[in-house]
Design a protein around this motif. Structure first.
Motif, mmCIF file in Angstrom:
data_model
loop_
_atom_site.group_PDB
_atom_site.id
_atom_site.type_symbol
_atom_site.label_atom_id
_atom_site.label_comp_id
_atom_site.label_asym_id
_atom_site.label_seq_id
_atom_site.Cartn_x
_atom_site.Cartn_y
_atom_site.Cartn_z
ATOM 1 N N ILE A 118 49.035 118.880 41.902
ATOM 2 C CA ILE A 118 49.751 120.043 42.427
ATOM 3 C C ILE A 118 50.168 119.751 43.863
ATOM 4 C CG2 ILE A 118 49.615 122.490 43.006
ATOM 5 C CD1 ILE A 118 47.635 122.845 40.744
ATOM 6 N N LEU A 119 51.470 119.759 44.105
ATOM 7 C CA LEU A 119 52.040 119.532 45.420
ATOM 8 C C LEU A 119 52.720 120.808 45.904
ATOM 9 C CD1 LEU A 119 53.699 116.065 44.694
ATOM 10 C CD2 LEU A 119 51.532 116.479 45.860
ATOM 11 N N PRO A 120 53.049 120.891 47.205
ATOM 12 C CA PRO A 120 53.730 122.099 47.700
ATOM 13 C C PRO A 120 55.022 122.419 46.966
ATOM 14 C CG PRO A 120 52.901 120.820 49.539
ATOM 15 C CD PRO A 120 52.667 119.989 48.310
ATOM 16 N N LEU A 145 52.404 107.839 60.315
ATOM 17 C CA LEU A 145 53.023 108.729 59.339
ATOM 18 C C LEU A 145 53.410 107.949 58.085
ATOM 19 C CD1 LEU A 145 54.015 111.584 58.742
ATOM 20 C CD2 LEU A 145 56.162 111.026 59.871
ATOM 21 N N ARG A 146 53.980 106.760 58.274
ATOM 22 C CA ARG A 146 54.334 105.924 57.132
ATOM 23 C C ARG A 146 53.092 105.533 56.336
ATOM 24 N NH1 ARG A 146 55.810 101.562 59.511
ATOM 25 N NH2 ARG A 146 58.041 101.943 59.748
ATOM 26 N N HIS A 147 52.014 105.181 57.040
ATOM 27 C CA HIS A 147 50.775 104.787 56.375
ATOM 28 C C HIS A 147 50.189 105.952 55.577
ATOM 29 C CE1 HIS A 147 47.129 102.526 55.627
ATOM 30 N NE2 HIS A 147 46.393 103.483 56.161
ATOM 31 N N ALA A 148 50.169 107.156 56.195
ATOM 32 C CA ALA A 148 49.617 108.332 55.514
ATOM 33 C C ALA A 148 50.449 108.699 54.291
ATOM 34 C CB ALA A 148 49.542 109.512 56.485
ATOM 35 N N ALA A 149 51.781 108.650 54.444
ATOM 36 C CA ALA A 149 52.657 108.981 53.311
ATOM 37 C C ALA A 149 52.479 107.970 52.189
ATOM 38 C CB ALA A 149 54.107 109.026 53.772
ATOM 39 N N GLY A 150 52.364 106.693 52.540
ATOM 40 C CA GLY A 150 52.171 105.666 51.531
ATOM 41 C C GLY A 150 50.870 105.851 50.770
ATOM 42 N N LEU A 151 49.790 106.177 51.484
ATOM 43 C CA LEU A 151 48.511 106.433 50.831
ATOM 44 C C LEU A 151 48.603 107.622 49.873
ATOM 45 C CD1 LEU A 151 45.967 105.947 53.772
ATOM 46 C CD2 LEU A 151 46.310 104.442 51.797
ATOM 47 N N LEU A 152 49.260 108.693 50.325
ATOM 48 C CA LEU A 152 49.381 109.901 49.509
ATOM 49 C C LEU A 152 50.177 109.625 48.237
ATOM 50 C CD1 LEU A 152 48.892 112.928 49.189
ATOM 51 C CD2 LEU A 152 50.970 113.338 50.505
ATOM 52 N N MET A 153 51.335 108.966 48.373
ATOM 53 C CA MET A 153 52.158 108.691 47.198
ATOM 54 C C MET A 153 51.467 107.737 46.229
ATOM 55 S SD MET A 153 54.855 110.539 47.399
ATOM 56 C CE MET A 153 53.728 111.766 48.091
ATOM 57 N N GLY A 171 55.599 121.653 43.711
ATOM 58 C CA GLY A 171 55.367 121.927 42.299
ATOM 59 C C GLY A 171 54.261 121.060 41.711
ATOM 60 N N ARG A 172 54.116 121.158 40.403
ATOM 61 C CA ARG A 172 53.040 120.467 39.678
ATOM 62 C C ARG A 172 53.594 119.301 38.865
ATOM 63 N NH1 ARG A 172 50.635 121.031 34.455
ATOM 64 N NH2 ARG A 172 48.362 120.736 34.462
ATOM 65 N N LEU A 173 52.981 118.142 39.024
ATOM 66 C CA LEU A 173 53.323 116.957 38.251
ATOM 67 C C LEU A 173 52.241 116.737 37.208
ATOM 68 C CD1 LEU A 173 54.355 114.523 41.151
ATOM 69 C CD2 LEU A 173 55.868 115.879 39.700
ATOM 70 N N ALA A 174 52.647 116.507 35.958
ATOM 71 C CA ALA A 174 51.673 116.319 34.886
ATOM 72 C C ALA A 174 52.161 115.244 33.927
ATOM 73 C CB ALA A 174 51.434 117.621 34.133
ATOM 74 N N PRO A 175 51.265 114.368 33.459
ATOM 75 C CA PRO A 175 51.660 113.350 32.491
ATOM 76 C C PRO A 175 52.015 113.971 31.154
ATOM 77 C CG PRO A 175 49.283 113.329 32.799
ATOM 78 C CD PRO A 175 49.831 114.296 33.801
ATOM 79 N N GLY A 176 52.956 113.357 30.442
ATOM 80 C CA GLY A 176 53.375 113.882 29.143
ATOM 81 C C GLY A 176 53.948 112.785 28.271
ATOM 82 N N LEU A 177 54.244 113.133 27.025
ATOM 83 C CA LEU A 177 54.824 112.201 26.069
ATOM 84 C C LEU A 177 56.035 112.828 25.400
ATOM 85 C CD1 LEU A 177 51.595 110.893 24.283
ATOM 86 C CD2 LEU A 177 53.035 109.601 25.872
ATOM 87 N N THR A 178 57.008 112.005 25.071
ATOM 88 C CA THR A 178 58.166 112.471 24.322
ATOM 89 C C THR A 178 57.919 112.273 22.832
ATOM 90 O OG1 THR A 178 59.245 110.312 24.410
ATOM 91 C CG2 THR A 178 59.701 111.829 26.220
ATOM 92 N N GLU A 230 48.257 107.513 45.794
ATOM 93 C CA GLU A 230 47.191 108.262 45.123
ATOM 94 C C GLU A 230 47.762 109.189 44.049
ATOM 95 O OE1 GLU A 230 43.216 108.461 44.570
ATOM 96 O OE2 GLU A 230 44.260 107.279 46.096
ATOM 97 N N VAL A 231 48.918 109.787 44.322
ATOM 98 C CA VAL A 231 49.582 110.621 43.318
ATOM 99 C C VAL A 231 49.905 109.789 42.080
ATOM 100 C CG1 VAL A 231 51.719 111.869 42.798
ATOM 101 C CG2 VAL A 231 50.512 112.311 44.939
ATOM 102 N N GLU A 232 50.449 108.591 42.302
ATOM 103 C CA GLU A 232 50.782 107.714 41.176
ATOM 104 C C GLU A 232 49.533 107.347 40.377
ATOM 105 O OE1 GLU A 232 52.203 103.213 41.073
ATOM 106 O OE2 GLU A 232 53.848 104.561 41.632
ATOM 107 N N ASP A 233 48.432 107.023 41.080
ATOM 108 C CA ASP A 233 47.192 106.661 40.388
ATOM 109 C C ASP A 233 46.662 107.825 39.561
ATOM 110 O OD1 ASP A 233 47.313 104.132 41.428
ATOM 111 O OD2 ASP A 233 45.817 104.465 42.996
#
Length: 254
Positions: free
Chosen positions: A79-81, A57-65, A83-90, A67-70
């Motif tokens: 898109i995660l359960p 479980l730790r290995h799977a969670a680490g891979l998922l997180m 909500g949606r994460l999207a890159p942006g600029l201020t 990949e999200v960061e990449d």
């Protein structure tokens, strides 16, 4: 399956918004605690029904997180359960002044979050419980004295007795939430709950408790939860009140 619903404790703090001129109070959520990845895995495992071992479980969670960061770093949305994460600029773009480091710094890279429909539904009708700060119509706190140093409203000594003065501090009643709480001043997480049975002595105007010898150095706030009222019969629901100051434990801040 029970319908999910937000159930949060809140406190009221003075608003710093410039347009507020009449002493408006802003609600602030009191965090129960903060979880890291290992603790989330512990929560999943403690509930049972997970076919994966803790290591898998730790290995799977680490891979998922990872990949999200990449994905975010390459400029992709995820898109995660929840909500949606999207890159942006201020900031605004000033093409003719990109040579200026201060101008470039205004375009800070951030990640924007949009709630999912399911999370939005769960938050649509939150159950909010106000935790009083600094006093109330019944329960109120005046000060706390550290017996080891004699200091008032400033310090706690691990392994020493602390004396709290106030109103309606008697630990009568039977509700398990009664007692003294020490909360981390930065995170609002409960560091220690000294139950009503562990309180050394209590009356309507004073209570004494032993500061745990294992309490780590840091800054804390003190909260008391009581069913006491002016009548002999305790209230059916407990009230909570916080002392409006931070208490230093150990060498923190010295």
């Amino acid at each position: 399956m029970a319908k999910k619903r937000a159930e949060w404790n809140i406190k009221l703090v003075q608003s710093n918004y410039k347009l507020h001129t009449n002493g408006e109070m802003k609600p602030q959520v009191i965090l129960k605690r903060t979880y890291n990845m290992e603790e989330l895995i512990d929560r999943i495992r403690s509930r049972g029904g997970c076919a994966l071992s803790r290591e898998n479980l730790r290995h799977a969670a680490g891979l998922l997180m990872s990949e999200v960061e990449d994905c975010l770093l390459e400029g992709s949305a995820v898109i995660l359960p929840v909500g949606r994460l999207a890159p942006g600029l201020t900031g605004m773009w000033e093409a003719d002044r990109r040579y200026d480091a201060a101008v470039r710094a205004t375009n800070e890279a951030v990640v924007n979050f949009s709630m999912s429909a399911s999370l939005r539904r769960a938050l649509a009708n939150p159950l909010l419980t106000e935790i009083g700060v600094g006093g109330g119509r019944l329960l109120s706190l005046f000060d706390v004295t550290d017996r080891a140093t004699g200091e008032k409203n400033s310090r706690l000594t691990p392994g020493s007795v602390a004396v709290v003065r106030g109103r309606m501090l008697l630990m009568n009643g039977e509700l398990p939430e009664r007692g003294v709480y020490l909360l981390d001043a930065e995170s609002d997480e409960v560091a220690v709950h000294i139950t009503a049975d562990e309180v050394l002595d209590s009356s309507r105007s004073q209570l004494m408790f032993l500061v745990p010898a294992t309490l780590p150095a840091g800054r804390y706030r003190l909260r008391v939860v009581s069913q006491c009222t002016t009548n002999p019969r305790p209230m059916k629901e407990a009230r909570a009140c916080e002392l409006n100051c931070e208490l230093v434990c150990g060498g923190e801040g010295e």
